[in-house]
Design a protein around this motif. Structure first.
Motif, PDB file in Angstrom:
ATOM      1  N   GLU A  83      -7.152   9.558 -38.175  1.00 29.86           N
ATOM      2  CA  GLU A  83      -7.092   9.068 -39.765  1.00 29.86           C
ATOM      3  C   GLU A  83      -6.706   7.656 -39.328  1.00 29.86           C
ATOM      4  O   GLU A  83      -7.473   6.810 -40.037  1.00 29.86           O
ATOM      5  CB  GLU A  83      -5.854   9.501 -40.551  1.00 29.86           C
ATOM      6  CG  GLU A  83      -5.697   9.040 -41.825  1.00 29.86           C
ATOM      7  CD  GLU A  83      -4.735   9.726 -42.656  1.00 29.86           C
ATOM      8  OE1 GLU A  83      -4.295   9.196 -43.556  1.00 29.86           O
ATOM      9  OE2 GLU A  83      -4.296  11.062 -42.161  1.00 29.86           O
ATOM     10  N   LEU A  84      -6.020   7.136 -38.520  1.00 27.10           N
ATOM     11  CA  LEU A  84      -5.590   5.688 -38.307  1.00 27.10           C
ATOM     12  C   LEU A  84      -7.070   5.146 -37.624  1.00 27.10           C
ATOM     13  O   LEU A  84      -7.357   3.983 -38.078  1.00 27.10           O
ATOM     14  CB  LEU A  84      -4.601   5.728 -36.990  1.00 27.10           C
ATOM     15  CG  LEU A  84      -3.293   5.897 -37.852  1.00 27.10           C
ATOM     16  CD1 LEU A  84      -2.191   6.054 -36.533  1.00 27.10           C
ATOM     17  CD2 LEU A  84      -2.765   4.566 -38.782  1.00 27.10           C
ATOM     18  N   LEU A  85      -7.750   5.796 -36.749  1.00 25.03           N
ATOM     19  CA  LEU A  85      -8.803   4.947 -36.193  1.00 25.03           C
ATOM     20  C   LEU A  85     -10.093   4.928 -37.419  1.00 25.03           C
ATOM     21  O   LEU A  85     -10.617   3.612 -37.320  1.00 25.03           O
ATOM     22  CB  LEU A  85      -9.385   5.925 -35.075  1.00 25.03           C
ATOM     23  CG  LEU A  85      -8.677   5.816 -33.988  1.00 25.03           C
ATOM     24  CD1 LEU A  85      -9.182   6.936 -32.763  1.00 25.03           C
ATOM     25  CD2 LEU A  85      -8.892   4.607 -33.226  1.00 25.03           C
ATOM     26  N   ASP A 135     -11.806  -1.029 -39.772  1.00 24.87           N
ATOM     27  CA  ASP A 135     -12.961  -1.480 -40.328  1.00 24.87           C
ATOM     28  C   ASP A 135     -13.996  -1.323 -39.308  1.00 24.87           C
ATOM     29  O   ASP A 135     -15.298  -1.255 -39.346  1.00 24.87           O
ATOM     30  CB  ASP A 135     -12.807  -2.959 -40.775  1.00 24.87           C
ATOM     31  CG  ASP A 135     -12.356  -3.003 -42.217  1.00 24.87           C
ATOM     32  OD1 ASP A 135     -12.390  -1.767 -42.791  1.00 24.87           O
ATOM     33  OD2 ASP A 135     -12.083  -3.951 -42.529  1.00 24.87           O
ATOM     34  N   CYS A 136     -13.486  -1.612 -37.890  1.00 23.81           N
ATOM     35  CA  CYS A 136     -14.507  -1.515 -36.848  1.00 23.81           C
ATOM     36  C   CYS A 136     -14.932  -0.241 -36.474  1.00 23.81           C
ATOM     37  O   CYS A 136     -15.883  -0.027 -35.566  1.00 23.81           O
ATOM     38  CB  CYS A 136     -13.848  -2.569 -35.735  1.00 23.81           C
ATOM     39  SG  CYS A 136     -12.212  -1.900 -34.889  1.00 23.81           S
ATOM     40  N   VAL A 137     -14.257   0.914 -36.701  1.00 25.19           N
ATOM     41  CA  VAL A 137     -14.729   2.024 -36.457  1.00 25.19           C
ATOM     42  C   VAL A 137     -15.402   2.812 -37.563  1.00 25.19           C
ATOM     43  O   VAL A 137     -15.072   2.853 -38.639  1.00 25.19           O
ATOM     44  CB  VAL A 137     -13.384   3.081 -36.029  1.00 25.19           C
ATOM     45  CG1 VAL A 137     -13.773   4.511 -35.897  1.00 25.19           C
ATOM     46  CG2 VAL A 137     -12.493   2.285 -34.826  1.00 25.19           C
ATOM     47  N   LEU A 142     -19.528   1.728 -34.152  1.00 27.46           N
ATOM     48  CA  LEU A 142     -19.052   2.197 -33.176  1.00 27.46           C
ATOM     49  C   LEU A 142     -18.508   3.552 -33.508  1.00 27.46           C
ATOM     50  O   LEU A 142     -17.823   3.916 -34.379  1.00 27.46           O
ATOM     51  CB  LEU A 142     -17.646   1.192 -33.160  1.00 27.46           C
ATOM     52  CG  LEU A 142     -16.693   1.683 -32.077  1.00 27.46           C
ATOM     53  CD1 LEU A 142     -17.016   1.627 -30.679  1.00 27.46           C
ATOM     54  CD2 LEU A 142     -15.363   0.709 -32.270  1.00 27.46           C
ATOM     55  N   VAL A 143     -18.670   4.486 -32.500  1.00 23.34           N
ATOM     56  CA  VAL A 143     -18.102   5.732 -32.234  1.00 23.34           C
ATOM     57  C   VAL A 143     -17.106   5.770 -31.567  1.00 23.34           C
ATOM     58  O   VAL A 143     -17.314   5.652 -30.382  1.00 23.34           O
ATOM     59  CB  VAL A 143     -19.290   6.939 -32.163  1.00 23.34           C
ATOM     60  CG1 VAL A 143     -18.700   8.216 -32.059  1.00 23.34           C
ATOM     61  CG2 VAL A 143     -20.638   6.650 -33.120  1.00 23.34           C
ATOM     62  N   SER A 169     -12.393  -3.465 -31.557  1.00 25.19           N
ATOM     63  CA  SER A 169     -12.967  -4.829 -32.581  1.00 25.19           C
ATOM     64  C   SER A 169     -14.438  -5.527 -31.265  1.00 25.19           C
ATOM     65  O   SER A 169     -15.333  -5.529 -31.785  1.00 25.19           O
ATOM     66  CB  SER A 169     -12.189  -5.876 -32.924  1.00 25.19           C
ATOM     67  OG  SER A 169     -12.945  -6.848 -33.473  1.00 25.19           O
ATOM     68  N   ALA A 170     -14.098  -5.713 -30.419  1.00 22.35           N
ATOM     69  CA  ALA A 170     -14.833  -6.322 -29.114  1.00 22.35           C
ATOM     70  C   ALA A 170     -16.101  -5.282 -28.850  1.00 22.35           C
ATOM     71  O   ALA A 170     -17.190  -5.469 -28.724  1.00 22.35           O
ATOM     72  CB  ALA A 170     -14.077  -6.498 -27.893  1.00 22.35           C
ATOM     73  N   ALA A 171     -15.607  -3.845 -28.927  1.00 21.45           N
ATOM     74  CA  ALA A 171     -16.611  -2.817 -28.657  1.00 21.45           C
ATOM     75  C   ALA A 171     -17.740  -2.796 -29.755  1.00 21.45           C
ATOM     76  O   ALA A 171     -18.931  -2.739 -29.729  1.00 21.45           O
ATOM     77  CB  ALA A 171     -16.058  -1.352 -28.633  1.00 21.45           C
ATOM     78  N   ARG A 172     -17.104  -2.944 -30.994  1.00 17.79           N
ATOM     79  CA  ARG A 172     -17.859  -2.884 -32.398  1.00 17.79           C
ATOM     80  C   ARG A 172     -18.994  -4.026 -32.319  1.00 17.79           C
ATOM     81  O   ARG A 172     -20.201  -3.930 -32.873  1.00 17.79           O
ATOM     82  CB  ARG A 172     -17.030  -2.750 -33.643  1.00 17.79           C
ATOM     83  CG  ARG A 172     -17.906  -2.934 -34.798  1.00 17.79           C
ATOM     84  CD  ARG A 172     -18.800  -1.652 -35.000  1.00 17.79           C
ATOM     85  NE  ARG A 172     -19.261  -1.650 -36.254  1.00 17.79           N
ATOM     86  CZ  ARG A 172     -20.283  -2.374 -36.606  1.00 17.79           C
ATOM     87  NH1 ARG A 172     -20.949  -3.306 -35.842  1.00 17.79           N
ATOM     88  NH2 ARG A 172     -20.961  -1.993 -37.961  1.00 17.79           N
ATOM     89  N   ALA A 173     -18.355  -5.272 -31.761  1.00 21.20           N
ATOM     90  CA  ALA A 173     -19.353  -6.376 -31.812  1.00 21.20           C
ATOM     91  C   ALA A 173     -20.573  -6.092 -30.984  1.00 21.20           C
ATOM     92  O   ALA A 173     -21.459  -7.166 -31.144  1.00 21.20           O
ATOM     93  CB  ALA A 173     -18.539  -7.650 -31.336  1.00 21.20           C
ATOM     94  N   LEU A 174     -20.462  -5.218 -30.217  1.00 19.46           N
ATOM     95  CA  LEU A 174     -21.593  -5.132 -29.105  1.00 19.46           C
ATOM     96  C   LEU A 174     -22.842  -4.269 -29.814  1.00 19.46           C
ATOM     97  O   LEU A 174     -23.928  -4.285 -29.157  1.00 19.46           O
ATOM     98  CB  LEU A 174     -21.435  -4.327 -28.138  1.00 19.46           C
ATOM     99  CG  LEU A 174     -20.231  -4.758 -27.249  1.00 19.46           C
ATOM    100  CD1 LEU A 174     -19.615  -4.021 -25.983  1.00 19.46           C
ATOM    101  CD2 LEU A 174     -20.704  -6.235 -26.326  1.00 19.46           C
TER     102      LEU A 174
END
Length: 168
Positions: free
Chosen positions: A91-93, A97-99, A63-64, A54-59
Motif C-alpha cells: 500500500e505504501l509503495l 507517484d513513482c511506483v 516502475l514495477v 524515484s531515480a529508478a522510475r526516471a530510467l
C-alpha cells in the motif's frame, strides 16, 4: 428513513491497488516504452528508498517494484522482521507517484518474478555493483540491463528500527 443499511464504515479504497503489474507492463510495451523494475524488502520506507525509487522510475516509462513477501523478509532479515506487513508495504509503495505496480515474491531473489514480465532495466541502489547482482544473469536472458542509481549513505531500515526502539 435510511436509504442504505448500516453495515458499518465503508472500506477505504486503496489508491493503485488495482494496478496489475502485467497489465501495466503490457500497456507500456505496447506504446513502445521502457519497463523498469527494482526490488527489496522496503520494511520501513525512508528517504533513501524514496530517492532510489524515484531515480529508478526516471530510467523508463513505468516502475514495477518486486517486493519480498513477509516470509522472504523473515528468511533474509530474521524472525523480528518484517516490521510492517507486506500488505502495508504494498500500500505504501503504491501510494508513491513513482511506483506503477508491485509484485510480491516469496523467494530469496526476485528472479522468477522478473521472468514473468521481462523488464528492460533492473535498477538497484549504488551500494551494489551491477555486475555482482544475482539478477544480472536473469536480465541477460532476454537482453535486459542492470543499472545502479545513486546511493545515499546513512539511511537504512536497520538504523531507523534501532532509533525507533530507543525511543520506545
Amino acid at each position: 428513513t435510511a436509504l442504505f443499511a448500516d453495515d458499518g464504515p465503508a472500506p477505504v479504497p486503496v489508491p493503485g491497488v488495482d494496478r496489475d503489474a502485467l497489465r501495466v507492463v503490457h500497456e507500456v510495451r505496447s506504446a513502445g516504452g521502457t519497463v523498469v523494475a527494482t526490488g527489496g524488502c522496503f520494511d520501513l520506507l525512508h528517504a533513501g528508498h524514496a530517492r532510489t525509487l524515484s531515480a529508478a522510475r526516471a530510467l523508463g516509462d513505468c516502475l514495477v517494484v518486486c517486493l519480498n513477501s513477509d516470509d522472504s523478509v523473515r528468511a533474509l532479515k530474521g524472525p523480528e522482521r518484517p516490521i510492517m506487513t507486506q500488505d502495508d508495504r504494498v500500500e505504501l509503495l503504491l501510494a508513491l507517484d513513482c511506483v506503477d505496480a508491485v509484485v510480491v515474491f516469496d523467494e530469496h531473489t526476485p528472479d522468477e518474478a522478473l521472468r514473468r514480465f521481462h523488464p528492460d532495466v533492473w535498477a538497484k541502489g549504488g551500494d551494489y555493483a551491477a555486475s555482482e547482482l544475482p539478477e544480472a544473469a536473469t536480465l541477460a536472458e532476454w537482453g535486459g540491463r542492470v543499472v545502479t542509481v545513486p546511493f545515499h549513505p546513512g539511511r537504512s531500515t536497520t538504523r531507523l528500527a534501532a532509533a525507533l526502539a530507543a525511543v520506545g
